[in-house]
Scaffold this motif. Structure first.
Motif, PDB file in Angstrom:
ATOM      1  N   MET A  92      38.433  36.444  51.248  1.00  0.00           N
ATOM      2  CA  MET A  92      39.027  35.303  50.420  1.00  0.00           C
ATOM      3  C   MET A  92      39.963  34.554  50.929  1.00  0.00           C
ATOM      4  O   MET A  92      40.348  35.370  52.023  1.00  0.00           O
ATOM      5  N   GLN A  97      43.430  38.877  47.136  1.00  0.00           N
ATOM      6  CA  GLN A  97      42.290  38.730  46.254  1.00  0.00           C
ATOM      7  C   GLN A  97      41.028  39.404  46.988  1.00  0.00           C
ATOM      8  O   GLN A  97      39.927  39.581  46.113  1.00  0.00           O
ATOM      9  N   HIS A 173      36.944  38.205  42.667  1.00  0.00           N
ATOM     10  CA  HIS A 173      37.694  37.048  42.324  1.00  0.00           C
ATOM     11  C   HIS A 173      36.409  35.652  42.648  1.00  0.00           C
ATOM     12  O   HIS A 173      37.074  34.803  42.320  1.00  0.00           O
ATOM     13  N   ALA A 174      35.412  36.023  43.146  1.00  0.00           N
ATOM     14  CA  ALA A 174      34.543  34.922  43.417  1.00  0.00           C
ATOM     15  C   ALA A 174      33.049  35.470  43.627  1.00  0.00           C
ATOM     16  O   ALA A 174      32.507  36.710  43.490  1.00  0.00           O
ATOM     17  N   LYS A 187      30.825  39.369  40.391  1.00  0.00           N
ATOM     18  CA  LYS A 187      32.174  38.382  40.035  1.00  0.00           C
ATOM     19  C   LYS A 187      32.670  38.563  38.434  1.00  0.00           C
ATOM     20  O   LYS A 187      32.083  38.737  37.577  1.00  0.00           O
TER      21      LYS A 187
ATOM     22  N   VAL B  41      39.319  33.159  41.950  1.00  0.00           N
ATOM     23  CA  VAL B  41      39.996  32.623  43.204  1.00  0.00           C
ATOM     24  C   VAL B  41      40.484  31.475  43.339  1.00  0.00           C
ATOM     25  O   VAL B  41      41.555  31.332  44.206  1.00  0.00           O
ATOM     26  N   ASN B  46      45.910  38.048  41.712  1.00  0.00           N
ATOM     27  CA  ASN B  46      45.226  38.740  42.653  1.00  0.00           C
ATOM     28  C   ASN B  46      45.296  40.097  42.382  1.00  0.00           C
ATOM     29  O   ASN B  46      45.524  40.647  41.132  1.00  0.00           O
TER      30      ASN B  46
END
Lengths: 256, 399
Positions: A92, A97, A173-174, A187, B41, B46
């Motif tokens: 990331m 993250q 996070h993605a 995700k 993101v 986080n």
């Protein structure tokens, strides 16, 4: 009009073949995975291997012993092995993250400056706070002591991350690509060290244990007094991190 | 009523307000969709600071939703007449804010699409699990309560309904405080004090919201709040703000006394980006200034009481920011007595900067509450009806 050139029959035949083809395409990956699983079972003759469909047994409790005195400074082989095994490849823009199932921690004793390094991961508690707080029961402990996240029922609330005293959990996070089919990730879900449950179930050691060049990690059954891990724990002083919390962790440390 | 808005202007303003509320809500929902598509993101959250600004908005709305019902409880459960006439409005505000808060917290989930999983899988040891029952239950109970108050034939049942709502919201806010009270991992939380503290916070924040909405409604209708009502409500608000400040002091003093917590307390109160927010935002602007405004001579005027209430709301947001973000920014003490560092930022203080999408999601929650309140007060009869002359004669209002 002969039967051979009846366009309706030709259409039905073609459609039938198409449906059959689609059906095969749909089940082929499943058939392939079954063949892969059977082949994998055949390669491991370990008596500890668990057959597909057989429930994890509460007669064992899987655990790890990390000898911090052997853990080489700067070595991250265990981390790399974990990332390769579990398909943790994403990077990331904000490194905070990124998922980290295992990390190397450098400790400096404030009193005398003594340095120690050790790998830190999910401690596979017998009384895991993450399991207590999970609203859906996605955070769960297997009968053999491995703490896991059910990726089908995790809603991504991150309450388990708030509750874990070891910062052992990561949130995806993605969107992810290039996953290991044996280790599904996704995700919006929380994840952590699975103790390589997919390997353990085949009678293999976790990837970090296998790749440690110093032999600093022992994996085994904490309930079997004859296992290597139990014998070592019985013969040398070992530590449970944050033992004040009485979580009865499955990962023990020697030399801290 | 010369100062009142003409009905045509009033209708125009209603549509403008409803449109603003709808727009803010739509932008919030759009942000949630964007976060859902791209992943977290695009937020400032986080793996260390796992809950961010959406949680500040959501918890404010949920806590205030419980507290605003205090006005109804004082009327129905404790029989105070001036509060009784405000009970329906208090119920509407409660439902509206609860809807806004829940929407934010659900849309922030990593898998918001799995909300049905949360509804069908229940873990009895999880405080979040309890809340899955407590929050929808609150909707149902308050809706029935409003019905018993607004439907003449059901009036006889409003007292038991009000009592049920009173008990339920105490449980609900206990549940919200317990989300943090039951966390052993982080120094900032894990105190049973948080449950009652959240209840008293809810009283202050809920009443502050009520005072602001009531002031807007009286202004809208060109009416003046009877001085005795103002007097009662502002005194109560001051008392709740003082009690919140007291709980805050006790929480921090207790923590500072324990050696294992001292480093965190020093960080939060004196040595971090949260210190100024705590002292200036939460304590001075959010607590002391409102109390001065309320209890000095300025407190005789509705405008200043409304300003005090707005400052209490501002202080509430700052308090939650310091509590939630500040509590997570401090590193976990995994190895007491050691300095630690790692590729996962162990031992380091984290910094959080909220991104635009998550701020807009939080504001979307406010938008939902605002729109629901605007439409509710327009289409139904929520305006408090006081007969102060009669009440004074009957001696029902005493200072």
């Amino acid at each position: 009009m002969s039967e051979q050139n009846n366009p309706r029959r030709a259409f039905i035949a073609a459609a039938g073949a198409g449906v059959a083809g689609l059906g095969f395409t749909a089940i082929a990956p499943g058939l392939h995975l079954m063949a892969v699983a059977q082949a994998a079972d055949a390669t491991t003759n370990s008596p500890a291997a668990r057959k597909a469909g057989e429930a994890a047994s509460s007669a064992v409790r899987w655990g790890l012993l990390v000898d911090a005195t052997k853990c080489a400074p700067g070595c991250t082989k265990c981390v790399e092995a974990c990332h390769t095994e579990n398909g943790i490849t994403e990077k990331m823009p904000d490194a905070r993250q990124n998922s980290q199932w295992i990390r190397k921690i450098e400790l400096v004793d404030r009193r005398n400056g003594r340095k120690t390094e050790l790998p830190m991961m999910c401690q596979h508690c017998a009384n895991p706070p993450c399991v207590d707080v999970c609203p859906t029961g996605a955070s769960m402990k297997r009968a053999d002591g491995i703490v896991l996240v059910d990726r089908h029922s995790c809603i991504g609330c991150r309450y388990c991350m708030m509750a874990c005293p070891y910062k052992a959990r990561s949130f995806v996070h993605a969107p992810l690509t290039e996953q290991n089919p044996e280790v599904p990730r996704g995700k919006g879900c929380v994840e952590s060290c699975t103790l390589c449950a997919h390997r353990v179930d085949k009678g293999q050691n976790p990837a970090c244990v296998e790749k440690c060049p110093e032999g600093a990690m022992i994996f085994g059954d904490l309930m079997d007094p004859n296992s290597a891990i139990s014998k070592r724990i019985a013969s040398v002083p070992t530590t449970q991190v944050r033992s004040d919390l009485r979580l009865d962790v499955g990962v023990r440390y020697q030399g801290i | 009523m010369s100062s009142s808005l003409t009905s045509r202007n009033e209708a125009g303003i209603f549509y403008v307000l409803a449109a603003i509320g709808g727009l803010v809500t739509a932008v919030g929902l759009g942000s949630a969709l964007y976060m859902e598509h791209a992943g977290h993101v695009v937020t400032g959250m986080n793996n260390q600071i796992v809950w961010g600004i959406p949680h500040v908005f959501a918890i404010f709305l949920i806590v205030a939703a419980s507290g605003v019902l205090n006005v109804a409880s004082i009327g129905s459960v404790f029989g105070r007449v001036i509060y009784k006439s405000r009970a329906p409005l208090s119920g509407l505000l409660s439902i509206a804010m609860l809807a806004g808060g829940l929407a934010v917290i659900m849309l922030d989930l990593g898998r918001a699409d799995r909300i049905i999983v949360a509804a069908t899988h229940f873990n009895p040891t999880s405080v979040f699990g309890w809340n899955v029952i407590l929050y929808p239950g609150m909707f149902a109970i308050v809706a029935v309560y409003i019905w018993t108050m607004m439907e003449r034939r059901m009036n006889a049942y409003s007292k038991p309904a009000g009592f049920a709502a009173f008990i339920w919201r105490i449980l609900l806010t206990t549940g919200t405080g317990s989300i943090f009270a039951f966390l052993v991992a982080r120094q900032a939380y894990g105190s049973a004090l948080l449950a009652p503290m959240f209840i008293i916070m809810s009283f202050a924040w809920g009443l502050a919201v009520f005072v602001v909405v009531q002031a807007a409604m009286y202004f809208w209708n060109g009416m003046r709040l009877p001085p005795l009502v103002l007097q009662r409500m502002k005194n109560l608000l001051g008392l709740f703000v003082a009690a919140t400040l007291y709980f805050t002091a006790v929480l921090h003093l207790t923590n500072a006394y324990f050696a294992k917590q001292t480093a965190f307390e020093y960080f939060l109160l004196f040595d971090s980006e949260f210190s100024a927010l705590f002292w200036v935002g939460q304590v001075l602007i959010g607590s002391i200034v409102p109390m001065i405004l309320i209890w000095s001579t300025t407190g005789q005027r509705m405008t200043w009481v409304t300003v005090a209430a707005l400052l209490v709301i501002f202080g509430a947001f700052v308090q939650l920011y310091v509590f939630i973000i500040g509590g997570q920014a401090f590193p976990l003490d995994i190895f007491p007595g050691y300095d630690v560092k790692s590729s996962f930022f162990d031992g380091q203080v984290d910094h959080y900067t909220a991104s635009l999408p998550e701020i807009l999601l939080g504001l979307g929650g406010i938008g939902i509450a605002f729109t629901a309140i605007t439409i509710g007060v327009r289409v139904l009869r929520f305006m408090p009806q006081d007969d102060v002359q009669h009440l004074e004669t009957a001696g029902a209002i005493t200072d």
